[in-house]
Motif scaffolding. Structure first.
Motif, short mmCIF file in Angstrom:
data_model
loop_
_atom_site.label_atom_id
_atom_site.label_comp_id
_atom_site.label_asym_id
_atom_site.label_seq_id
_atom_site.Cartn_x
_atom_site.Cartn_y
_atom_site.Cartn_z
N MET A 105 -21.67 23.12 -19.45
CA MET A 105 -22.67 22.20 -18.61
C MET A 105 -21.92 21.76 -17.38
N LEU A 106 -20.59 21.21 -17.72
CA LEU A 106 -20.06 20.57 -16.49
C LEU A 106 -19.69 21.68 -15.18
N VAL A 107 -19.67 23.08 -15.70
CA VAL A 107 -19.43 23.85 -14.74
C VAL A 107 -20.69 24.25 -13.82
N VAL A 108 -21.79 24.18 -14.70
CA VAL A 108 -23.37 23.88 -13.93
C VAL A 108 -23.28 22.97 -12.97
N LEU A 109 -22.91 21.60 -13.65
CA LEU A 109 -22.93 20.34 -12.64
C LEU A 109 -21.90 20.54 -11.47
N GLY A 110 -20.86 21.31 -11.63
CA GLY A 110 -20.04 21.49 -10.33
C GLY A 110 -20.54 22.36 -9.32
N LEU A 111 -21.37 23.38 -9.91
CA LEU A 111 -22.09 24.20 -8.85
C LEU A 111 -23.31 23.50 -8.19
N ILE A 112 -23.86 22.64 -9.02
CA ILE A 112 -24.99 21.54 -8.20
C ILE A 112 -24.40 20.79 -7.27
N THR A 113 -23.14 20.35 -7.76
CA THR A 113 -22.55 19.15 -6.70
C THR A 113 -22.10 19.97 -5.42
N PHE A 114 -21.09 20.88 -5.44
CA PHE A 114 -20.74 21.71 -4.26
C PHE A 114 -21.50 22.62 -3.69
N LEU A 115 -22.58 22.98 -4.32
CA LEU A 115 -23.48 24.01 -3.35
C LEU A 115 -24.89 23.38 -3.22
N VAL A 157 -34.18 25.50 -10.31
CA VAL A 157 -32.93 26.32 -10.38
C VAL A 157 -31.89 25.55 -11.39
N PRO A 158 -31.47 24.50 -10.89
CA PRO A 158 -30.30 23.83 -11.96
C PRO A 158 -30.87 23.60 -13.32
N GLY A 159 -32.08 23.71 -13.82
CA GLY A 159 -32.52 23.62 -14.98
C GLY A 159 -32.53 24.91 -15.68
N LEU A 160 -32.74 26.27 -14.71
CA LEU A 160 -32.63 27.61 -15.51
C LEU A 160 -31.11 27.76 -15.56
N LEU A 161 -30.34 27.35 -14.80
CA LEU A 161 -28.92 27.36 -14.78
C LEU A 161 -28.35 26.95 -15.90
N LEU A 162 -28.78 25.70 -16.39
CA LEU A 162 -28.44 25.05 -17.60
C LEU A 162 -28.68 26.05 -18.74
N ALA A 163 -30.11 26.40 -18.91
CA ALA A 163 -30.52 27.22 -19.94
C ALA A 163 -29.60 28.40 -19.87
N LEU A 164 -29.25 29.20 -18.94
CA LEU A 164 -28.31 30.27 -18.71
C LEU A 164 -27.00 30.07 -19.48
N SER A 165 -26.46 28.93 -19.09
CA SER A 165 -25.18 28.66 -19.71
C SER A 165 -25.17 28.20 -21.15
N LEU A 166 -26.25 27.70 -21.63
CA LEU A 166 -26.37 27.67 -23.08
C LEU A 166 -26.47 28.71 -23.82
N LEU A 167 -27.39 29.96 -23.10
CA LEU A 167 -27.54 31.17 -23.69
C LEU A 167 -26.19 31.78 -23.84
N VAL A 168 -25.34 31.73 -22.99
CA VAL A 168 -24.00 32.42 -22.99
C VAL A 168 -23.10 31.76 -23.90
N THR A 169 -23.11 30.39 -24.00
CA THR A 169 -22.27 29.87 -24.67
C THR A 169 -22.57 29.86 -26.07
N THR A 170 -23.67 29.90 -26.49
CA THR A 170 -24.38 30.39 -27.76
C THR A 170 -23.91 31.58 -28.36
N TRP A 171 -24.08 32.54 -27.39
CA TRP A 171 -23.77 33.80 -27.77
C TRP A 171 -22.35 34.12 -28.00
N MET A 172 -21.46 33.55 -27.55
CA MET A 172 -20.04 33.51 -27.49
C MET A 172 -19.60 33.02 -28.98
#
Length: 429
Positions: A405-415, A176-191
């Motif tokens: 990626m740091l946003v995803v790291l925060g999700l992994i940390t606190f959830l 799940v964290p790996g897929l979240l990192l992939a999603l964050s990259l896809l969104v950032t790349t699109w922007m």
């Protein structure tokens, strides 16, 4: 003061750009010269003893399996599938790079190998189509991070060995964290691509029929990670046996089904495997001797006591550790930091009641993100070298990706359930 000298020497050697494995070994050796009554033979015994590990046999097997992927035609089929899925999107080549890295994550087991492959595969074409070379280097190095989390990541195997944690649970926890990192990259790349006008490869979606044909062509490759997880879940084989079986399955797919793997390709595959495995094992051997120094001087318990004095809240502790890791990650190569810090932090997090599986995903994620962070990020060096990008230009391009990626790291940390949901669901809590 004498107890701290090997650690200070390690920092100095890192600052002097001494190769990481040699820096750790020299620092450990200095302890035996400084300590009274400790024979120097123990240093060599600890180095050699580190290789006598059944779980670590998984490393060369998974590295070999990853090396076989390109030779077996698996990478090309996964690239076709990635292109069919996202070729119509803004910034299509960068999006396809992330999708391919996600599909390969469970196969190559090496972020460095992925960074080199992605940079060579996508980088020149991205530059030819008008992408900046620095952005191409940033996205290819960042996509390689996903490999560390989607099984069978080598970092997870090393952490499981050092922390005495189930590697099977770690494999599941990384999905799940790996897929979240992939999603964050896809969104950032699109922007970024939308702002800069990076065009799609084609004007329209190819259609579900073409996607299904590409998926059918790649189905054998896509089944390998599923095969590993199912086998580990139902006790059909251990992690080490999974590595060996994966090698045989990959050879079967490449030689019998795809018919692209032949004897002529074997020497190059074995050479790549030996070099990659040797670099990892040399680090582990050196870290074993350094770990003896840490244990002898009781530094991990001292670190635990000091952190307990700072806070009694587990989440605050994880926040402090994250900040420390981010700082260290800008100066120390990720695998070396993982090997050095695991024996120090695991007693601390156990005292706070933090799940070691959750912490393992947090630690590996943080230190792998360090691989794209200047000034010593390993994946950064690889992508910049392939695309001839100066580090200062790369640093500007990587900032928005690092933020995501740091946003995803925060999700992994606190959830914690982001990591623990899948292993608890499949293997029980």
């Amino acid at each position: 003061m004498t107890a701290a000298l090997p650690s200070l020497l390690l920092v100095l050697l890192f600052a002097l750009n001494v190769p990481v494995a040699f820096a750790i070994a020299i620092s450990a050796l200095s302890f035996f010269f400084l300590a009274d009554g400790l024979p120097i033979d123990i240093f060599f015994q600890k180095m050699v003893a580190a290789t006598d590990s059944y779980p670590l046999l998984a490393v060369p097997f998974f590295v070999l399996a990853g090396s076989l992927m390109n030779a077996a035609g698996i990478t090309r089929r996964l690239l076709h599938l990635a292109d069919a899925l996202v070729g119509h999107m803004t910034g299509a080549l960068a999006q396809a790079c992330t999708v391919l890295a996600t599909l390969l994550g469970g196969l190559t087991a090496s972020s460095s190998a992925d960074a080199a492959m992605l940079a060579k595969l996508f980088g020149p074409e991205m530059v030819r189509r008008g992408y900046s070379a620095a952005f191409a280097a940033a996205i290819t190095s960042s996509a390689a991070i996903i490999t560390a989390l989607i099984p069978p990541g080598i970092g997870l195997i090393i952490y499981g060995y050092l922390a005495d944690v189930s590697v099977g649970r770690l494999f599941l926890a990384g999905v799940v964290p790996g897929l979240l990192l992939a999603l964050s990259l896809l969104v950032t790349t699109w922007m970024i691509a939308r702002h800069r006008g990076y065009a799609p490869v084609r004007p329209h979606f190819v259609g579900f029929g073409e996607v299904l044909r590409a998926a059918r062509d790649a189905v054998w490759a896509l089944m390998i990670p599923v095969f590993i997880i199912v086998g580990l879940r139902y006790g059909l084989f251990t992690t080490t046996e999974a590595g060996a079986i994966t090698v045989f399955v990959t050879i079967f797919i490449g030689a019998v089904i795809y018919r692209e793997l032949n004897w002529a390709k074997l020497p190059g595959v074995l050479r790549e495997t030996v070099l990659d495995t040797s670099s990892v094992m040399l680090l582990i051997c050196a870290a074993s001797a350094f770990g003896f120094y840490l244990a002898w001087e009781r530094l991990p318990p001292a670190m635990a006591s000091w952190m307990v004095g700072l806070t009694s809240d587990p989440m605050t502790l994880l926040l402090l550790i994250n900040v420390l890791l981010i700082v260290l990650g800008t100066a120390v190569e990720g695998t070396a930091a993982l090997i050095i810090l695991t024996p120090i932090f695991v007693p601390v997090i156990l005292r706070f009641g933090i799940d070691p599986v959750h912490f393992g995903i947090l630690l590996v994620t943080n230190l792998t993100i360090a691989g794209i962070t200047p000034p010593v990020g390993q994946m950064m060096f690889i992508s910049c070298a392939v695309l001839k990008v100066p580090m200062e230009v790369y640093t500007v391009e990587i900032l928005p990706i690092l933020g995501a990626m740091l946003v995803v790291l925060g999700l992994i940390t606190f959830l914690p359930q982001v990591s623990l949901f899948l292993p608890n669901l499949i293997m029980g809590s």
